[in-house]
Design a protein around this motif. Sequence first.
Motif, PDB file in Angstrom:
ATOM      1  N   ARG A 129      21.162  37.627  29.019  1.00 56.42           N
ATOM      2  CA  ARG A 129      19.721  37.829  28.811  1.00 56.42           C
ATOM      3  C   ARG A 129      19.115  38.808  29.827  1.00 56.42           C
ATOM      4  O   ARG A 129      17.890  38.933  29.906  1.00 56.42           O
ATOM      5  N   TYR A 132      16.263  41.072  28.699  1.00 57.30           N
ATOM      6  CA  TYR A 132      15.131  40.477  27.986  1.00 57.30           C
ATOM      7  C   TYR A 132      13.911  40.402  28.895  1.00 57.30           C
ATOM      8  O   TYR A 132      14.039  40.396  30.127  1.00 57.30           O
ATOM      9  N   LEU A 137      11.878  34.685  25.976  1.00 58.22           N
ATOM     10  CA  LEU A 137      12.768  33.555  26.249  1.00 58.22           C
ATOM     11  C   LEU A 137      12.042  32.226  26.042  1.00 58.22           C
ATOM     12  O   LEU A 137      10.818  32.158  26.131  1.00 58.22           O
ATOM     13  N   GLU A 141      14.780  28.605  29.282  1.00 52.54           N
ATOM     14  CA  GLU A 141      15.432  29.831  29.765  1.00 52.54           C
ATOM     15  C   GLU A 141      14.611  30.484  30.878  1.00 52.54           C
ATOM     16  O   GLU A 141      15.162  30.970  31.870  1.00 52.54           O
TER      17      GLU A 141
END
Length: 217
Positions: A129, A132, A137, A141
Amino acid sequence: MIYFYNVSKEFGRGAGVYDLNFNIHKGEFVCIVGPSGAGKSTILKLIYMDEKPTDGKVVVDNFDSSMLQKDGIPYLRRRVGMIFQDFQLLRDRNVYDNVALALRVMRVRRKKIKKRVLQALNSVGLGHRAQYYPQELSGGEQQRVSVARAIVKEPIVLLADEPTGNLDPQVAREILALLRRINEQGTAVVMATHNYNLIKNTPYRRIRIEEGRVVDT
Ligand SMILES: Nc1ncnc2c1ncn2[C@@H]1O[C@H](COP(=O)(O)OP(=O)(O)O)[C@@H](O)[C@H]1O
Ligand SMILES: [Mg+2]
């Protein structure tokens, strides 16, 4: 490692914490429990030296609240990681940069930063991730990213202020399990929570606080 000597922090009108005396040892996992308004966040802020005692002193590693000047605080904070209920990630930076920022201000070399950031993200299960943005998220997360941001400094203690307060019960247990794993790798953890249910089956020491006073340790 962390020592509270007769610590009070008074905010006026009876609010604050009073005459706190306790120690937290290297590698320990301690839960600070008590109702909302009891003084839990204030205790963590005293350790992070976001608040200064009005009486007594707090010692963290080699840092003494009664001696520490403002310009010494960044050095303390290299040794202390902190995570919050609302994650406090930067929305305009991706996951990688959120975690890397702490090391950039410490002037760690770029190659080393990359290694440590990827290691921290992998250890919270978010290696995939890195590119990102926080708002892409889930809450769980995002909290993992904030854990990665805290541990990338390799702190001696991780402070967690209601880290599961915004998460549903299943995700809350996953975050607790992550904190447990970090603790098993040697980092002390101090977690403040009003959610007694979450921690009642853990073996960790509890410091119970009510109306600004320790009622049980
Ligand atoms: N900056 C502040 N100014 C005035 N009062 C404060 C401040 N911070 C905390 N308090 C008061 O101190 C008490 C303890 O607050 P806090 O440590 O946030 O409790 P908890 O985290 O256990 O909910 C509360 O009565 C709160 O209103
Ligand atoms: Mg609080």
